[in-house]
Design a protein around this motif. Structure first.
Motif, short mmCIF file in Angstrom:
data_model
loop_
_atom_site.label_atom_id
_atom_site.label_comp_id
_atom_site.label_asym_id
_atom_site.label_seq_id
_atom_site.Cartn_x
_atom_site.Cartn_y
_atom_site.Cartn_z
N ASN A 16 0.85 -1.21 0.00
CA ASN A 16 0.00 0.00 0.00
C ASN A 16 0.88 1.25 0.00
N ASN A 17 1.77 1.31 -0.97
CA ASN A 17 2.77 2.38 -0.98
C ASN A 17 2.16 3.65 -1.57
N LEU A 56 28.03 7.34 21.46
CA LEU A 56 26.64 7.14 21.83
C LEU A 56 25.81 8.28 21.24
N ILE A 57 25.19 8.00 20.12
CA ILE A 57 24.37 8.97 19.40
C ILE A 57 22.93 8.47 19.41
N PRO A 58 21.95 9.33 19.70
CA PRO A 58 20.55 8.88 19.71
C PRO A 58 20.15 8.23 18.39
N ALA A 59 19.34 7.19 18.48
CA ALA A 59 18.93 6.44 17.30
C ALA A 59 18.29 7.32 16.23
N LYS A 60 17.56 8.35 16.65
CA LYS A 60 16.90 9.21 15.67
C LYS A 60 17.89 9.89 14.73
N ASN A 61 19.17 9.97 15.15
CA ASN A 61 20.21 10.55 14.32
C ASN A 61 21.02 9.50 13.56
N LEU A 62 20.62 8.24 13.70
CA LEU A 62 21.32 7.14 13.02
C LEU A 62 20.43 6.44 12.00
N THR A 63 19.13 6.70 12.06
CA THR A 63 18.19 6.01 11.20
C THR A 63 17.81 6.86 9.99
N PHE A 64 17.27 6.18 8.98
CA PHE A 64 16.89 6.84 7.74
C PHE A 64 15.37 6.88 7.61
N LYS A 65 14.86 7.94 7.03
CA LYS A 65 13.42 8.11 6.90
C LYS A 65 12.84 7.13 5.90
N LEU A 66 11.55 6.87 6.05
CA LEU A 66 10.85 6.01 5.10
C LEU A 66 10.57 6.74 3.79
N ASN A 67 10.51 8.06 3.83
CA ASN A 67 10.21 8.83 2.61
C ASN A 67 11.31 8.65 1.58
N ARG A 68 10.92 8.52 0.33
CA ARG A 68 11.87 8.40 -0.78
C ARG A 68 11.95 9.70 -1.55
N ASP A 69 13.14 10.00 -2.08
CA ASP A 69 13.31 11.11 -3.02
C ASP A 69 13.08 10.53 -4.41
N ARG A 71 12.53 12.29 -7.25
CA ARG A 71 12.71 13.27 -8.32
C ARG A 71 13.44 12.70 -9.54
N PHE A 72 14.43 11.86 -9.30
CA PHE A 72 15.24 11.35 -10.41
C PHE A 72 15.10 9.83 -10.57
N SER A 73 13.99 9.31 -10.06
CA SER A 73 13.78 7.86 -10.09
C SER A 73 12.59 7.51 -10.96
N HIS A 74 12.71 6.39 -11.70
CA HIS A 74 11.57 5.91 -12.48
C HIS A 74 10.49 5.34 -11.56
N ASP A 75 10.94 4.84 -10.40
CA ASP A 75 10.00 4.31 -9.40
C ASP A 75 9.48 5.48 -8.56
N LYS A 76 8.21 5.77 -8.71
CA LYS A 76 7.63 6.92 -8.02
C LYS A 76 6.93 6.54 -6.70
N ALA A 77 7.12 5.32 -6.23
CA ALA A 77 6.57 4.94 -4.92
C ALA A 77 7.16 5.88 -3.88
N PRO A 78 6.33 6.50 -3.06
CA PRO A 78 6.83 7.56 -2.17
C PRO A 78 7.59 7.09 -0.93
N TYR A 79 7.54 5.77 -0.63
CA TYR A 79 8.14 5.33 0.64
C TYR A 79 9.02 4.09 0.46
N ASN A 80 10.02 4.00 1.31
CA ASN A 80 10.86 2.81 1.38
C ASN A 80 10.23 1.84 2.38
N SER A 81 10.00 0.62 1.98
CA SER A 81 9.42 -0.37 2.90
C SER A 81 10.55 -1.13 3.59
N VAL A 82 11.42 -0.37 4.25
CA VAL A 82 12.59 -0.93 4.90
C VAL A 82 12.98 -0.05 6.09
N LEU A 83 13.55 -0.65 7.13
CA LEU A 83 14.07 0.09 8.27
C LEU A 83 15.59 0.03 8.20
N ARG A 84 16.24 1.21 8.23
CA ARG A 84 17.68 1.28 8.03
C ARG A 84 18.34 2.17 9.08
#
Length: 230
Positions: A16-17, A56-69, A71-84
Protein backbone atom coordinates in the motif's frame (compact mmCIF):
# COMPACT_ATOMS: atom_id res chain seq x y z
CA UNK A 1 7.03 -4.92 19.80
CA UNK A 2 8.15 -8.10 18.07
CA UNK A 3 10.15 -8.23 14.85
CA UNK A 4 7.17 -10.00 13.32
CA UNK A 5 5.07 -6.86 13.78
CA UNK A 6 7.82 -4.73 12.24
CA UNK A 7 7.87 -7.03 9.22
CA UNK A 8 4.06 -7.02 9.02
CA UNK A 9 4.02 -3.23 8.84
CA UNK A 10 6.78 -3.12 6.21
CA UNK A 11 5.00 -5.77 4.12
CA UNK A 12 1.77 -3.81 4.27
CA UNK A 13 3.59 -0.61 3.36
CA UNK A 14 5.06 -2.29 0.30
CA UNK A 15 1.57 -3.39 -0.78
CA UNK A 16 0.00 0.00 0.00
CA UNK A 17 2.77 2.38 -0.98
CA UNK A 18 0.68 5.52 -1.19
CA UNK A 19 0.25 8.65 0.90
CA UNK A 20 -3.31 7.95 1.97
CA UNK A 21 -2.49 4.58 3.53
CA UNK A 22 0.73 5.96 5.01
CA UNK A 23 -1.10 8.70 6.88
CA UNK A 24 -4.04 6.49 7.86
CA UNK A 25 -1.63 4.14 9.65
CA UNK A 26 0.33 6.84 11.46
CA UNK A 27 -0.15 5.29 14.90
CA UNK A 28 1.12 1.90 13.76
CA UNK A 29 4.04 3.53 11.93
CA UNK A 30 4.98 5.55 15.00
CA UNK A 31 5.00 2.40 17.14
CA UNK A 32 7.19 0.56 14.61
CA UNK A 33 9.68 3.43 14.35
CA UNK A 34 9.89 3.74 18.13
CA UNK A 35 10.59 0.01 18.41
CA UNK A 36 13.26 0.22 15.71
CA UNK A 37 14.86 3.19 17.48
CA UNK A 38 14.99 1.16 20.69
CA UNK A 39 16.72 -1.64 18.79
CA UNK A 40 19.24 0.78 17.28
CA UNK A 41 19.92 2.39 20.66
CA UNK A 42 20.60 -1.04 22.16
CA UNK A 43 22.92 -1.97 19.31
CA UNK A 44 24.72 1.37 19.55
CA UNK A 45 25.25 0.95 23.29
CA UNK A 46 26.56 -2.61 22.89
CA UNK A 47 28.86 -1.63 20.02
CA UNK A 48 30.21 1.35 21.94
CA UNK A 49 31.28 -0.99 24.74
CA UNK A 50 33.27 -3.15 22.29
CA UNK A 51 34.33 -0.50 19.76
CA UNK A 52 35.11 2.84 21.47
CA UNK A 53 35.19 4.59 18.07
CA UNK A 54 31.40 4.29 18.05
CA UNK A 55 29.94 7.22 20.02
CA UNK A 56 26.64 7.14 21.83
CA UNK A 57 24.37 8.97 19.40
CA UNK A 58 20.55 8.88 19.71
CA UNK A 59 18.93 6.44 17.30
CA UNK A 60 16.90 9.21 15.67
CA UNK A 61 20.21 10.55 14.32
CA UNK A 62 21.32 7.14 13.02
CA UNK A 63 18.19 6.01 11.20
CA UNK A 64 16.89 6.84 7.74
CA UNK A 65 13.42 8.11 6.90
CA UNK A 66 10.85 6.01 5.10
CA UNK A 67 10.21 8.83 2.61
CA UNK A 68 11.87 8.40 -0.78
CA UNK A 69 13.31 11.11 -3.02
CA UNK A 70 11.57 10.25 -6.29
CA UNK A 71 12.71 13.27 -8.32
CA UNK A 72 15.24 11.35 -10.41
CA UNK A 73 13.78 7.86 -10.09
CA UNK A 74 11.57 5.91 -12.48
CA UNK A 75 10.00 4.31 -9.40
CA UNK A 76 7.63 6.92 -8.02
CA UNK A 77 6.57 4.94 -4.92
CA UNK A 78 6.83 7.56 -2.17
CA UNK A 79 8.14 5.33 0.64
CA UNK A 80 10.86 2.81 1.38
CA UNK A 81 9.42 -0.37 2.90
CA UNK A 82 12.59 -0.93 4.90
CA UNK A 83 14.07 0.09 8.27
CA UNK A 84 17.68 1.28 8.03
CA UNK A 85 20.36 2.60 10.33
CA UNK A 86 24.09 3.32 10.10
CA UNK A 87 25.95 3.24 13.41
CA UNK A 88 29.27 4.87 12.60
CA UNK A 89 31.97 7.03 14.21
CA UNK A 90 30.12 10.08 12.89
CA UNK A 91 26.60 8.77 13.04
CA UNK A 92 24.89 7.89 9.80
CA UNK A 93 27.42 9.61 7.54
CA UNK A 94 28.85 6.96 5.18
CA UNK A 95 32.40 8.04 6.01
CA UNK A 96 33.89 7.05 8.43
CA UNK A 97 32.56 3.54 7.88
CA UNK A 98 30.45 1.90 10.54
CA UNK A 99 27.80 -0.78 10.94
CA UNK A 100 24.71 -0.83 8.74
CA UNK A 101 21.40 -2.48 9.67
CA UNK A 102 18.84 -3.15 6.96
CA UNK A 103 15.55 -4.80 7.90
CA UNK A 104 13.20 -5.80 5.11
CA UNK A 105 10.77 -8.74 5.01
CA UNK A 106 10.88 -11.67 2.59
CA UNK A 107 14.48 -12.53 3.46
CA UNK A 108 15.91 -9.24 2.24
CA UNK A 109 17.48 -8.10 5.53
CA UNK A 110 21.24 -7.80 5.98
CA UNK A 111 24.04 -6.48 8.15
CA UNK A 112 26.57 -4.29 6.38
CA UNK A 113 29.91 -2.60 6.85
CA UNK A 114 32.55 -0.73 4.88
CA UNK A 115 31.96 1.92 2.22
CA UNK A 116 28.72 1.61 0.25
CA UNK A 117 28.99 4.95 -1.59
CA UNK A 118 30.91 4.76 -4.87
CA UNK A 119 30.34 8.37 -5.93
CA UNK A 120 33.26 9.77 -3.92
CA UNK A 121 36.28 9.49 -6.21
CA UNK A 122 38.57 10.92 -3.52
CA UNK A 123 37.57 8.11 -1.15
CA UNK A 124 38.20 5.50 -3.82
CA UNK A 125 41.65 6.91 -4.48
CA UNK A 126 42.57 7.02 -0.79
CA UNK A 127 41.55 3.38 -0.35
CA UNK A 128 43.54 2.30 -3.40
CA UNK A 129 46.65 3.97 -2.05
CA UNK A 130 46.15 2.27 1.31
CA UNK A 131 45.77 -1.11 -0.38
CA UNK A 132 49.16 -0.69 -2.06
CA UNK A 133 50.89 0.64 1.05
CA UNK A 134 49.39 -1.90 3.47
CA UNK A 135 48.55 -4.86 1.29
CA UNK A 136 49.70 -7.50 3.80
CA UNK A 137 47.53 -5.99 6.52
CA UNK A 138 44.48 -5.87 4.25
CA UNK A 139 44.92 -9.44 3.05
CA UNK A 140 45.34 -10.71 6.60
CA UNK A 141 41.99 -9.13 7.50
CA UNK A 142 39.95 -10.50 4.61
CA UNK A 143 41.63 -13.92 4.64
CA UNK A 144 41.04 -14.51 8.33
CA UNK A 145 39.04 -17.78 8.47
CA UNK A 146 36.41 -16.38 10.85
CA UNK A 147 35.94 -13.31 8.67
CA UNK A 148 35.70 -15.43 5.51
CA UNK A 149 33.05 -17.62 7.11
CA UNK A 150 30.63 -14.71 7.05
CA UNK A 151 31.92 -12.03 4.69
CA UNK A 152 33.48 -11.34 1.34
CA UNK A 153 34.39 -7.97 -0.12
CA UNK A 154 31.68 -6.59 -2.39
CA UNK A 155 31.14 -3.38 -4.35
CA UNK A 156 30.97 -1.80 -7.77
CA UNK A 157 34.03 -2.96 -9.65
CA UNK A 158 35.77 -1.88 -12.86
CA UNK A 159 36.41 -4.53 -15.52
CA UNK A 160 39.97 -3.32 -16.04
CA UNK A 161 42.68 -1.88 -13.85
CA UNK A 162 41.92 1.78 -13.08
CA UNK A 163 43.86 4.41 -14.95
CA UNK A 164 47.25 4.98 -13.37
CA UNK A 165 47.32 1.55 -11.72
CA UNK A 166 48.16 -0.60 -14.73
CA UNK A 167 51.63 -1.33 -13.31
CA UNK A 168 50.03 -3.11 -10.34
CA UNK A 169 48.16 -5.70 -12.42
CA UNK A 170 50.19 -8.49 -10.77
CA UNK A 171 49.84 -7.16 -7.23
CA UNK A 172 48.20 -9.45 -4.63
CA UNK A 173 45.57 -6.70 -4.22
CA UNK A 174 45.12 -6.04 -7.95
CA UNK A 175 41.47 -7.15 -8.02
CA UNK A 176 40.64 -4.91 -5.06
CA UNK A 177 42.15 -1.88 -6.81
CA UNK A 178 39.29 -2.19 -9.30
CA UNK A 179 36.65 -1.51 -6.66
CA UNK A 180 34.99 1.92 -6.60
CA UNK A 181 33.25 1.08 -3.34
CA UNK A 182 34.13 -1.68 -0.92
CA UNK A 183 31.60 -3.11 1.51
CA UNK A 184 30.45 -6.20 3.35
CA UNK A 185 27.02 -7.77 3.58
CA UNK A 186 25.66 -10.62 5.65
CA UNK A 187 22.20 -11.69 4.54
CA UNK A 188 19.61 -12.49 7.18
CA UNK A 189 16.49 -14.55 6.63
CA UNK A 190 13.22 -13.61 8.27
CA UNK A 191 13.37 -16.87 10.20
CA UNK A 192 16.83 -16.10 11.61
CA UNK A 193 15.57 -12.79 12.96
CA UNK A 194 12.18 -14.00 14.20
CA UNK A 195 13.57 -17.05 16.00
CA UNK A 196 16.72 -15.47 17.44
CA UNK A 197 17.11 -15.90 21.20
CA UNK A 198 18.98 -12.60 21.43
CA UNK A 199 19.08 -10.69 18.16
CA UNK A 200 21.01 -7.77 19.65
CA UNK A 201 23.85 -9.90 21.05
CA UNK A 202 24.08 -12.02 17.90
CA UNK A 203 24.06 -8.94 15.67
CA UNK A 204 26.80 -7.21 17.64
CA UNK A 205 28.95 -10.33 17.41
CA UNK A 206 28.57 -10.37 13.62
CA UNK A 207 29.16 -6.62 13.38
CA UNK A 208 32.40 -6.86 15.35
CA UNK A 209 33.79 -9.30 12.80
CA UNK A 210 33.82 -6.27 10.46
CA UNK A 211 35.67 -4.06 12.92
CA UNK A 212 39.20 -4.49 11.51
CA UNK A 213 37.91 -4.12 7.95
CA UNK A 214 36.16 -0.86 8.86
CA UNK A 215 39.24 0.37 10.72
CA UNK A 216 41.44 -0.31 7.69
CA UNK A 217 39.16 1.78 5.48
CA UNK A 218 38.75 4.52 8.06
CA UNK A 219 42.50 4.88 8.50
CA UNK A 220 42.76 5.25 4.73
CA UNK A 221 39.94 7.81 4.72
CA UNK A 222 41.15 9.94 7.62
CA UNK A 223 41.88 12.88 5.29
CA UNK A 224 38.68 12.52 3.26
CA UNK A 225 36.43 15.56 2.94
CA UNK A 226 32.89 15.47 1.63
CA UNK A 227 32.45 17.57 -1.52
CA UNK A 228 30.91 20.97 -0.87
CA UNK A 229 27.32 21.31 -1.92
CA UNK A 230 26.79 23.85 -4.66
Amino acid sequence: MTYEKMFDYLSNLEKNNNRDWFHETKQERTTVIEAFNQLVDALSQALHEKDPEIPLIPAKNLTFKLNRDTRFSHDKAPYNSVLRAHIGPKGKLPIPCGYFLFLKPNNQSFLGGGLFADMFSEATELIRQALLEREAEFLSIIENPTFKKYYRVMGKQLKRMPRGYEAYADSPVAEFLKYKSMYLELSLTDQEILTSDNFITETVEKFLLMKEFNQFLNTALVDFHFPERK
